[in-house]
Design a protein around this motif. Structure first.
Motif, PDB file in Angstrom:
ATOM      1  N   GLY A 118      -0.326  -5.211   9.820  1.00 30.70           N
ATOM      2  CA  GLY A 118       1.094  -5.458  10.133  1.00 30.70           C
ATOM      3  C   GLY A 118       1.995  -4.612   9.254  1.00 30.70           C
ATOM      4  N   VAL A 119       1.723  -4.610   7.949  1.00 34.42           N
ATOM      5  CA  VAL A 119       2.542  -3.825   7.016  1.00 34.42           C
ATOM      6  C   VAL A 119       2.420  -2.331   7.340  1.00 34.42           C
ATOM      7  N   PHE A 120       1.199  -1.892   7.636  1.00 34.44           N
ATOM      8  CA  PHE A 120       0.970  -0.480   7.979  1.00 34.44           C
ATOM      9  C   PHE A 120       1.831  -0.076   9.184  1.00 34.44           C
ATOM     10  N   ILE A 121       1.811  -0.920  10.243  1.00 32.51           N
ATOM     11  CA  ILE A 121       2.566  -0.598  11.453  1.00 32.51           C
ATOM     12  C   ILE A 121       4.072  -0.592  11.176  1.00 32.51           C
ATOM     13  N   LEU A 122       4.551  -1.615  10.440  1.00 33.28           N
ATOM     14  CA  LEU A 122       5.987  -1.694  10.156  1.00 33.28           C
ATOM     15  C   LEU A 122       6.466  -0.496   9.334  1.00 33.28           C
ATOM     16  N   VAL A 123       5.703  -0.147   8.294  1.00 34.53           N
ATOM     17  CA  VAL A 123       6.108   0.977   7.430  1.00 34.53           C
ATOM     18  C   VAL A 123       6.122   2.281   8.232  1.00 34.53           C
ATOM     19  N   CYS A 124       5.080   2.479   9.062  1.00 30.01           N
ATOM     20  CA  CYS A 124       5.021   3.714   9.850  1.00 30.01           C
ATOM     21  C   CYS A 124       6.157   3.768  10.875  1.00 30.01           C
TER      22      CYS A 124
END
Ligand code: CUA
Length: 295
Positions: free
Chosen positions: A48-54
């Motif tokens: 989730g964090v990976f997708i949001l940051v990207c």
């Protein structure tokens, strides 16, 4: 523009690969589904964090691309934003760590009806020791390990007399019965790991480490050493057979106890002495013959 699209492709590719990955866990064969749950939770939080940051980066690439006459704003501090980010990170880290602590607590709290199984790790293989009728393992010490006493048992401890030696890479376990794994190593760090049981731990020379699990599916499983332990680490494999009571008891009755091992050893030694004597006699005879020849 191109960079933004490339970033988008990386995000979508990662999600697609995660869903259709050719690599996934083996089927679980123990009580530890909680291990899988915590890993899946980590995937959700990390993913989730990976997708949001990207996505945020993709947004910035488009939103703030070069435009003539536009100037950037100098903003060294933003209390409100920092507060929000700090809280979000804290919640994320707690959610990642807390479930693991709960599972760990269960992992080392052994049920009363667990059967003790000692796993002896060595360069490079496994052997095992089970308690006899008394259900208790005799005290042991690595310093007194010898050919006569391969597990380093304290011979004054009556609990050890009926201990069962499994001098083989193959261990049998009862289905639906918890086991307490006690780990010993006679040389370097090893790690007893059966992927289907979702459990593992280091075997540390000089101390005894432990955990428990309950196998709940009959079958044969591979034991792997999960700690790099030298040139034959890759070959340090074994087998665990999970089965019902009938075949388990049959296997158990075929194993040797500490008492029978010592008795057999003593006999072997006596035989060896006899053999040496006979040999000596015959060599004496030869020397007599030789002497006669000379005469
Ligand atoms: Cu033992 Cu790697």
């Amino acid at each position: 523009m191109f960079t933004g699209l490339l970033f988008l492709a990386v995000i979508i590719g990662s999600i697609v690969f995660h869903v259709w990955t050719p690599w996934w866990w083996t089927d679980i064969a123990s009580n530890w589904s909680a291990m899988d749950d915590t890993i899946i939770l980590s995937f959700w939080i990390g993913g989730g964090v990976f997708i949001l940051v990207c996505l945020f980066m993709v947004y910035c690439i488009f939103r703030y691309q070069y435009k003539e006459g536009r100037r950037s704003e100098y903003k060294p501090e933003d209390k409100k934003l920092e507060k929000g980010l700090t809280w979000l990170t804290t919640i994320g880290v707690v959610a990642l760590l807390a479930p693991g602590l709960v599972v760990w607590n269960n992992y080392i709290r052994v049920p009363d009806n667990a059967i003790q199984v000692e796993v002896m790790a060595w360069q490079w293989g496994w052997k095992y020791r089970l308690p006899g009728q008394d259900g208790k393992l005799g005290a042991s010490n690595n310093r007194i390990i010898s050919d006569d006493n391969p597990y380093g048992l304290n011979i004054d401890d009556p609990n050890g007399k009926d201990d069962v030696f499994v001098e083989s890479n193959e261990l049998h376990l009862l289905k639906d019965r918890p086991v307490k794994i006690l780990l010993r190593s006679i040389d370097v760090l090893h790690n007893f790991y059966v992927p289907q049981f979702r459990s593992k731990m280091d075997a540390v020379p000089g101390t005894i480490t432990y955990y428990w699990f309950e196998p709940n599916k009959n079958g044969e499983y591979e034991v792997l050493c999960a700690e790099y332990c030298g040139v034959a680490h890759y070959a340090m494999r074994g087998k665990v057979v999970v089965e019902d009571e009938g075949s388990y008891n049959k296997w158990l009755s075929e194993q040797e106890t500490f008492s029978s091992f010592t008795a057999k050893n003593r006999n072997n030694k006596l035989n060896k002495k006899k053999f040496v004597k006979i040999n000596n006699l015959s060599s004496n005879k030869n020397s007599i013959l030789k002497e006669q020849d000379v005469r």
